[in-house]
Motif scaffolding. Structure first.
Motif, PDB file in Angstrom:
ATOM      1  N   UNK A  88       3.609 -12.218  10.813  1.00  0.00           N
ATOM      2  CA  UNK A  88       4.109 -12.251  12.192  1.00  0.00           C
ATOM      3  C   UNK A  88       5.593 -11.910  12.182  1.00  0.00           C
ATOM      4  N   UNK A  89       6.073 -11.428  13.296  1.00  0.00           N
ATOM      5  CA  UNK A  89       7.472 -11.029  13.432  1.00  0.00           C
ATOM      6  C   UNK A  89       8.430 -12.181  13.124  1.00  0.00           C
ATOM      7  N   UNK A  90       7.962 -13.401  13.249  1.00  0.00           N
ATOM      8  CA  UNK A  90       8.804 -14.582  13.021  1.00  0.00           C
ATOM      9  C   UNK A  90       8.838 -15.027  11.553  1.00  0.00           C
ATOM     10  N   UNK A  91       8.225 -14.283  10.661  1.00  0.00           N
ATOM     11  CA  UNK A  91       8.164 -14.667   9.249  1.00  0.00           C
ATOM     12  C   UNK A  91       9.569 -14.808   8.658  1.00  0.00           C
ATOM     13  N   UNK A  92       9.718 -15.706   7.701  1.00  0.00           N
ATOM     14  CA  UNK A  92      11.028 -15.854   7.062  1.00  0.00           C
ATOM     15  C   UNK A  92      11.161 -14.855   5.901  1.00  0.00           C
ATOM     16  N   UNK A  93      12.385 -14.640   5.483  1.00  0.00           N
ATOM     17  CA  UNK A  93      12.671 -13.629   4.455  1.00  0.00           C
ATOM     18  C   UNK A  93      12.010 -13.972   3.115  1.00  0.00           C
ATOM     19  N   UNK A  94      11.929 -15.233   2.781  1.00  0.00           N
ATOM     20  CA  UNK A  94      11.292 -15.625   1.515  1.00  0.00           C
ATOM     21  C   UNK A  94       9.846 -15.142   1.462  1.00  0.00           C
ATOM     22  N   UNK A  95       9.116 -15.379   2.531  1.00  0.00           N
ATOM     23  CA  UNK A  95       7.720 -14.933   2.602  1.00  0.00           C
ATOM     24  C   UNK A  95       7.634 -13.411   2.538  1.00  0.00           C
ATOM     25  N   UNK A  96       8.556 -12.738   3.210  1.00  0.00           N
ATOM     26  CA  UNK A  96       8.566 -11.278   3.213  1.00  0.00           C
ATOM     27  C   UNK A  96       8.789 -10.740   1.799  1.00  0.00           C
ATOM     28  N   UNK A  97       9.744 -11.310   1.090  1.00  0.00           N
ATOM     29  CA  UNK A  97       9.998 -10.901  -0.296  1.00  0.00           C
ATOM     30  C   UNK A  97       8.783 -11.158  -1.183  1.00  0.00           C
ATOM     31  N   UNK A  98       8.138 -12.300  -1.001  1.00  0.00           N
ATOM     32  CA  UNK A  98       6.952 -12.614  -1.803  1.00  0.00           C
ATOM     33  C   UNK A  98       5.833 -11.610  -1.548  1.00  0.00           C
ATOM     34  N   UNK A  99       5.647 -11.215  -0.298  1.00  0.00           N
ATOM     35  CA  UNK A  99       4.623 -10.215   0.028  1.00  0.00           C
ATOM     36  C   UNK A  99       4.957  -8.867  -0.593  1.00  0.00           C
ATOM     37  N   UNK A 100       6.242  -8.527  -0.592  1.00  0.00           N
ATOM     38  CA  UNK A 100       6.676  -7.228  -1.118  1.00  0.00           C
ATOM     39  C   UNK A 100       6.438  -7.106  -2.620  1.00  0.00           C
ATOM     40  N   UNK A 101       6.270  -8.221  -3.297  1.00  0.00           N
ATOM     41  CA  UNK A 101       5.969  -8.161  -4.732  1.00  0.00           C
ATOM     42  C   UNK A 101       4.614  -7.509  -4.980  1.00  0.00           C
ATOM     43  N   UNK A 102       3.694  -7.646  -4.033  1.00  0.00           N
ATOM     44  CA  UNK A 102       2.338  -7.141  -4.216  1.00  0.00           C
ATOM     45  C   UNK A 102       1.945  -6.026  -3.252  1.00  0.00           C
ATOM     46  N   UNK A 103       2.800  -5.702  -2.308  1.00  0.00           N
ATOM     47  CA  UNK A 103       2.468  -4.722  -1.290  1.00  0.00           C
ATOM     48  C   UNK A 103       3.607  -3.711  -1.160  1.00  0.00           C
ATOM     49  N   UNK A 104       3.267  -2.421  -1.049  1.00  0.00           N
ATOM     50  CA  UNK A 104       4.289  -1.391  -0.835  1.00  0.00           C
ATOM     51  C   UNK A 104       4.912  -1.497   0.547  1.00  0.00           C
ATOM     52  N   UNK A 105       4.114  -1.945   1.487  1.00  0.00           N
ATOM     53  CA  UNK A 105       4.626  -2.197   2.829  1.00  0.00           C
ATOM     54  C   UNK A 105       3.922  -3.427   3.387  1.00  0.00           C
ATOM     55  N   UNK A 106       4.613  -4.077   4.316  1.00  0.00           N
ATOM     56  CA  UNK A 106       4.064  -5.271   4.931  1.00  0.00           C
ATOM     57  C   UNK A 106       3.862  -4.980   6.423  1.00  0.00           C
ATOM     58  N   UNK A 107       2.615  -4.985   6.883  1.00  0.00           N
ATOM     59  CA  UNK A 107       2.360  -4.795   8.309  1.00  0.00           C
ATOM     60  C   UNK A 107       2.885  -6.005   9.092  1.00  0.00           C
ATOM     61  N   UNK A 108       3.478  -5.737  10.241  1.00  0.00           N
ATOM     62  CA  UNK A 108       4.048  -6.792  11.063  1.00  0.00           C
ATOM     63  C   UNK A 108       3.356  -6.791  12.425  1.00  0.00           C
ATOM     64  N   UNK A 109       2.998  -7.994  12.880  1.00  0.00           N
ATOM     65  CA  UNK A 109       2.341  -8.137  14.184  1.00  0.00           C
ATOM     66  C   UNK A 109       3.142  -9.089  15.062  1.00  0.00           C
ATOM     67  N   UNK A 110       2.845  -9.019  16.349  1.00  0.00           N
ATOM     68  CA  UNK A 110       3.436 -10.003  17.253  1.00  0.00           C
ATOM     69  C   UNK A 110       2.569 -11.259  17.217  1.00  0.00           C
ATOM     70  N   UNK A 111       2.869 -12.217  18.054  1.00  0.00           N
ATOM     71  CA  UNK A 111       2.135 -13.485  18.041  1.00  0.00           C
ATOM     72  C   UNK A 111       0.673 -13.354  18.457  1.00  0.00           C
TER      73      UNK A 111
END
Length: 134
Positions: A88-111
């Protein structure tokens, strides 16, 4: 930091609809030189990501040849629910970095689950490098 600063908006990203044919999706991926692409439904909600490998294994399973034969199969049949989950657009940076370890891109959605864009691993790394120079 808010991830909006890193977001590539939907309008600038190639994506496909789940009711696209295999042929349409392959042609779009080839035109953009992508190895994976987000998939959305008719309402704009993110439903998954498909990769070149997904297409390859599907074609092998169906034992089809040629692009013409791919017109009767649909992208919705390729989607793996556990592959490249969105945030979700409200995700924190830590979670985003963790996802980026396994994904080339992270899809972002609204609520509501509507696809609004992606954050690429490259943009995250660039942001981290720029921030560490401070």
């Amino acid at each position: 930091m808010n991830i909006v600063m890193l977001l590539k908006p939907k309008e600038t990203v190639a994506y496909i609809y789940e009711d696209s044919t295999i042929r349409q999706a392959l042609e779009k991926m080839k035109a953009h030189s992508y190895t994976a692409v987000p998939v959305i439904d008719e309402y704009g909600k993110y439903v998954g990501t498909v990769s070149e490998g997904d297409f390859l294994w599907y074609i092998v399973e169906k034992q089809t040849q040629g692009m013409k034969s791919q017109e009767k199969y649909f992208v919705r049949d390729l989607i793996r629910t556990d592959f490249n989950p969105s945030v979700k657009i409200s995700v924190d940076m830590k979670e985003l970095y963790e996802r980026a370890l396994n994904q080339n891109f992270i899809p972002v959605t609204d609520d509501l689950g509507v696809f609004i864009g992606i954050v690429t691993r490259k943009d995250l790394i660039s942001h981290f490098v720029d921030k560490s120079k401070l």
